[in-house]
Design a protein around this motif. Structure first.
Motif, mmCIF file in Angstrom:
data_model
loop_
_atom_site.group_PDB
_atom_site.id
_atom_site.type_symbol
_atom_site.label_atom_id
_atom_site.label_comp_id
_atom_site.label_asym_id
_atom_site.label_seq_id
_atom_site.Cartn_x
_atom_site.Cartn_y
_atom_site.Cartn_z
ATOM 1 N N ARG A 12 0.837 -1.205 0.000
ATOM 2 C CA ARG A 12 0.000 0.000 0.000
ATOM 3 C C ARG A 12 0.872 1.255 0.000
ATOM 4 N NH1 ARG A 12 -5.871 0.419 2.751
ATOM 5 N NH2 ARG A 12 -6.529 2.285 1.630
ATOM 6 N N ALA A 13 2.011 1.201 0.680
ATOM 7 C CA ALA A 13 2.936 2.334 0.654
ATOM 8 C C ALA A 13 3.397 2.613 -0.763
ATOM 9 C CB ALA A 13 4.131 2.061 1.559
ATOM 10 N N VAL A 14 3.657 1.555 -1.524
ATOM 11 C CA VAL A 14 4.034 1.712 -2.934
ATOM 12 C C VAL A 14 2.873 2.270 -3.741
ATOM 13 C CG1 VAL A 14 4.687 0.453 -5.027
ATOM 14 C CG2 VAL A 14 5.771 -0.120 -2.836
ATOM 15 N N PHE A 15 1.696 1.704 -3.536
ATOM 16 C CA PHE A 15 0.493 2.103 -4.270
ATOM 17 C C PHE A 15 0.187 3.584 -4.075
ATOM 18 C CE2 PHE A 15 -4.217 2.493 -4.344
ATOM 19 C CZ PHE A 15 -4.460 2.062 -5.655
ATOM 20 N N GLU A 16 0.430 4.085 -2.874
ATOM 21 C CA GLU A 16 0.114 5.482 -2.568
ATOM 22 C C GLU A 16 1.310 6.416 -2.757
ATOM 23 O OE1 GLU A 16 -1.920 5.973 1.127
ATOM 24 O OE2 GLU A 16 -3.308 4.317 0.751
ATOM 25 N N GLY A 17 2.432 5.867 -3.206
ATOM 26 C CA GLY A 17 3.606 6.700 -3.485
ATOM 27 C C GLY A 17 4.305 7.203 -2.242
ATOM 28 N N ALA A 18 4.030 6.557 -1.099
ATOM 29 C CA ALA A 18 4.618 7.023 0.165
ATOM 30 C C ALA A 18 5.958 6.380 0.462
ATOM 31 C CB ALA A 18 3.651 6.743 1.319
ATOM 32 N N GLY A 19 6.245 5.243 -0.171
ATOM 33 C CA GLY A 19 7.489 4.556 0.127
ATOM 34 C C GLY A 19 7.796 3.494 -0.900
ATOM 35 N N PHE A 20 8.900 2.784 -0.672
ATOM 36 C CA PHE A 20 9.303 1.694 -1.563
ATOM 37 C C PHE A 20 9.716 0.492 -0.730
ATOM 38 C CE2 PHE A 20 13.173 4.013 -0.594
ATOM 39 C CZ PHE A 20 14.137 3.024 -0.428
ATOM 40 N N ILE A 21 9.683 -0.669 -1.338
ATOM 41 C CA ILE A 21 10.033 -1.907 -0.656
ATOM 42 C C ILE A 21 11.537 -2.121 -0.763
ATOM 43 C CG2 ILE A 21 9.725 -4.416 -0.623
ATOM 44 C CD1 ILE A 21 6.869 -3.905 -1.712
ATOM 45 N N HIS A 22 12.223 -1.956 0.363
ATOM 46 C CA HIS A 22 13.667 -2.194 0.398
ATOM 47 C C HIS A 22 13.943 -3.683 0.215
ATOM 48 C CE1 HIS A 22 17.848 -1.864 1.611
ATOM 49 N NE2 HIS A 22 17.631 -2.737 2.585
ATOM 50 N N LEU A 23 13.178 -4.504 0.902
ATOM 51 C CA LEU A 23 13.207 -5.947 0.695
ATOM 52 C C LEU A 23 11.970 -6.558 1.322
ATOM 53 C CD1 LEU A 23 14.053 -6.972 3.738
ATOM 54 C CD2 LEU A 23 16.373 -6.724 2.904
ATOM 55 N N ILE A 24 11.630 -7.752 0.865
ATOM 56 C CA ILE A 24 10.548 -8.490 1.510
ATOM 57 C C ILE A 24 11.168 -9.424 2.548
ATOM 58 C CG2 ILE A 24 8.947 -8.304 -0.423
ATOM 59 C CD1 ILE A 24 9.705 -11.148 -1.246
ATOM 60 N N SER A 25 10.390 -9.787 3.545
ATOM 61 C CA SER A 25 10.946 -10.530 4.675
ATOM 62 C C SER A 25 11.503 -11.885 4.271
ATOM 63 C CB SER A 25 9.883 -10.698 5.766
ATOM 64 O OG SER A 25 8.742 -11.372 5.274
ATOM 65 N N ARG A 26 10.997 -12.448 3.187
ATOM 66 C CA ARG A 26 11.521 -13.732 2.718
ATOM 67 C C ARG A 26 13.001 -13.633 2.355
ATOM 68 N NH1 ARG A 26 10.768 -17.006 -2.653
ATOM 69 N NH2 ARG A 26 11.098 -19.127 -1.885
ATOM 70 N N GLU A 27 13.444 -12.436 1.994
ATOM 71 C CA GLU A 27 14.852 -12.249 1.647
ATOM 72 C C GLU A 27 15.748 -12.265 2.890
ATOM 73 O OE1 GLU A 27 15.450 -9.274 -1.749
ATOM 74 O OE2 GLU A 27 13.453 -8.748 -1.000
ATOM 75 N N ILE A 28 15.161 -12.069 4.049
ATOM 76 C CA ILE A 28 15.907 -12.154 5.303
ATOM 77 C C ILE A 28 15.853 -13.581 5.846
ATOM 78 C CG2 ILE A 28 15.956 -11.409 7.717
ATOM 79 C CD1 ILE A 28 15.015 -8.688 6.847
ATOM 80 N N TRP A 29 14.646 -14.128 5.918
ATOM 81 C CA TRP A 29 14.442 -15.449 6.517
ATOM 82 C C TRP A 29 13.317 -16.126 5.762
ATOM 83 C CZ3 TRP A 29 12.574 -16.029 12.317
ATOM 84 C CH2 TRP A 29 12.438 -17.393 12.616
ATOM 85 N N ASP A 30 13.671 -16.948 4.818
ATOM 86 C CA ASP A 30 12.679 -17.620 3.997
ATOM 87 C C ASP A 30 11.913 -18.641 4.836
ATOM 88 O OD1 ASP A 30 11.169 -18.556 1.911
ATOM 89 O OD2 ASP A 30 12.778 -19.750 1.006
#
Length: 384
Positions: A199-217
């Protein structure tokens, strides 16, 4: 004696598995109307689909799903007896059972609601500040101090050379308020459950630095939990609900059933979020906010089996960051709280193979964690 009275009396001397064995005799349900709490995040899909596909009704249950604003509130409602069963972020059922935070109550994890399904999000002003070593002084929102999000964020920062206790600040924010806080600049980022990140991306408020799966799948996010006292008072109802939530979890974990899920979850009584936002989480095809379209079909998963190994790692982090000051038997607590044997039995009845019921290994930030040796692991860690 009635079944509930009998089991309540036996509860102090018999293991829960024995009580459940007694309860599996096809006796009338002690309660048919249940209050079940959930959080407005994609983790709640199995609870929601228990209603959608009739799993509760099949077991003779009339479930009232109650949307709760935050983790502390849903915890307190369970403690106060306002909820029969509830969603809860990991490792809160463990901390409640251990008495961390002054709310000691024996809580059982029936199933894990979901794996993965979280994002580490930064405000757009940080789009050129992707190196965590440069994040000193930043403020991050988390849903709860003792949540897996807070613990994973701390571990991530420490792995990049920061002191998580002193170099950054944390603000506890309900999941539904991540984006508004990001937009007004009161936080620099957040680590939380979806659909907050998308939703942060959708509203232009932020970006995804990483998804949690990239830390601990495969990390556990939320669990289905119930108080042991409630279970011993309502053993037949407990087993009926257990069967229903396992069936719902298996339904949403099947990729063939993902079509249309976003439309259901987006409804006002559930997540109350744009369908296109939720669809990007459920399908794993998503915009990252920096112009890229990424694909990860396991961005969120819904495998119900509760792993001991994940519980142990989370408890080591509580000890690492001095949230848990007492010495604790990690393995004994995991076995007490995580109903792996019971979940395995129900899954077996549904024709589903489960992992071994054992203290296995996890891989977090590329490092292997052996849950059979938690103290050895802790001894290798440095705070910064």
């Amino acid at each position: 004696m009635g079944a509930a009275t009998l089991l309540g009396a036996l509860g102090s001397i018999l293991p829960l598995s024995t009580l459940q064995a007694i309860a599996q005799e096809k006796k009338p349900l002690e309660k048919t109307k249940l209050n079940v709490g959930f959080l407005a995040i994609t983790c709640a899909a199995p609870l929601i689909y228990g209603e959608q596909i009739g799993s509760y009704a099949k077991e003779g249950l009339e479930v009232s799903l109650q949307k709760i604003a935050g983790i502390a509130l849903i915890r307190d409602k369970m403690v106060n007896g306002e909820l029969d069963v509830s969603q809860q972020v990991m490792p809160v059922p463990l901390t409640m059972t251990a008495g961390l935070g002054g709310n000691q109550q024996s809580i059982k994890v029936l199933t894990i609601l979901n794996q993965n399904g979280n994002s580490l999000v930064l405000a757009m002003k940080h789009k050129d500040n992707r190196d965590p070593r440069n994040w000193k002084g930043m403020t991050f929102a988390i849903p709860f101090d003792q949540s897996h999000q807070a613990l994973q964020l701390r571990n991530y920062l420490a792995a990049h050379g920061l002191d998580p206790d002193n170099d950054v600040k944390y603000r506890v924010v309900p999941p539904t308020e991540y984006v508004s806080n990001l937009r007004v600049g009161s936080i620099d980022g957040f680590f939380g459950g979806e659909p907050g990140g998308q939703r942060a991306v959708f509203e232009g408020a932020g970006f995804i630095h990483l998804i949690s799966r990239e830390i601990w799948d495969g990390h556990p996010c939320c669990a289905v939990s119930a108080a042991e006292s409630w279970i011993t008072q309502n053993p037949n109802t407990f087993m009926a609900f257990y069967r229903a939530i396992v069936a719902a979890s298996l339904h949403v974990s099947d990729d063939r059933n993902r079509a249309g899920m976003a439309k259901v979850l987006s409804q006002p009584q559930y997540l109350n979020a744009p369908e296109v936002v939720i669809d990007q989480v459920i399908t794993g095809r998503y915009a990252d906010g920096l112009g890229a379209i990424k694909e990860d079909p396991k961005r969120v998963d819904y495998r119900p089996f509760p792993q001991y190994s994940a519980a142990v790692w989370l408890m080591t982090q509580l000890k690492r960051w001095k949230m848990l000051k007492e010495d604790i038997d990690y393995k004994a607590l995991a076995e007490k709280v995580m109903l792996a044997t019971d979940a395995a039995q129900i899954l077996k009845e549904d024709g589903v193979d489960t992992p071994p019921i054992a203290f296995g290994k996890e891989r977090i930030l590329g490092r292997e964690f052996d849950s059979a040796k938690p103290e050895e692991y802790l001894a290798t860690l440095q705070k910064t």
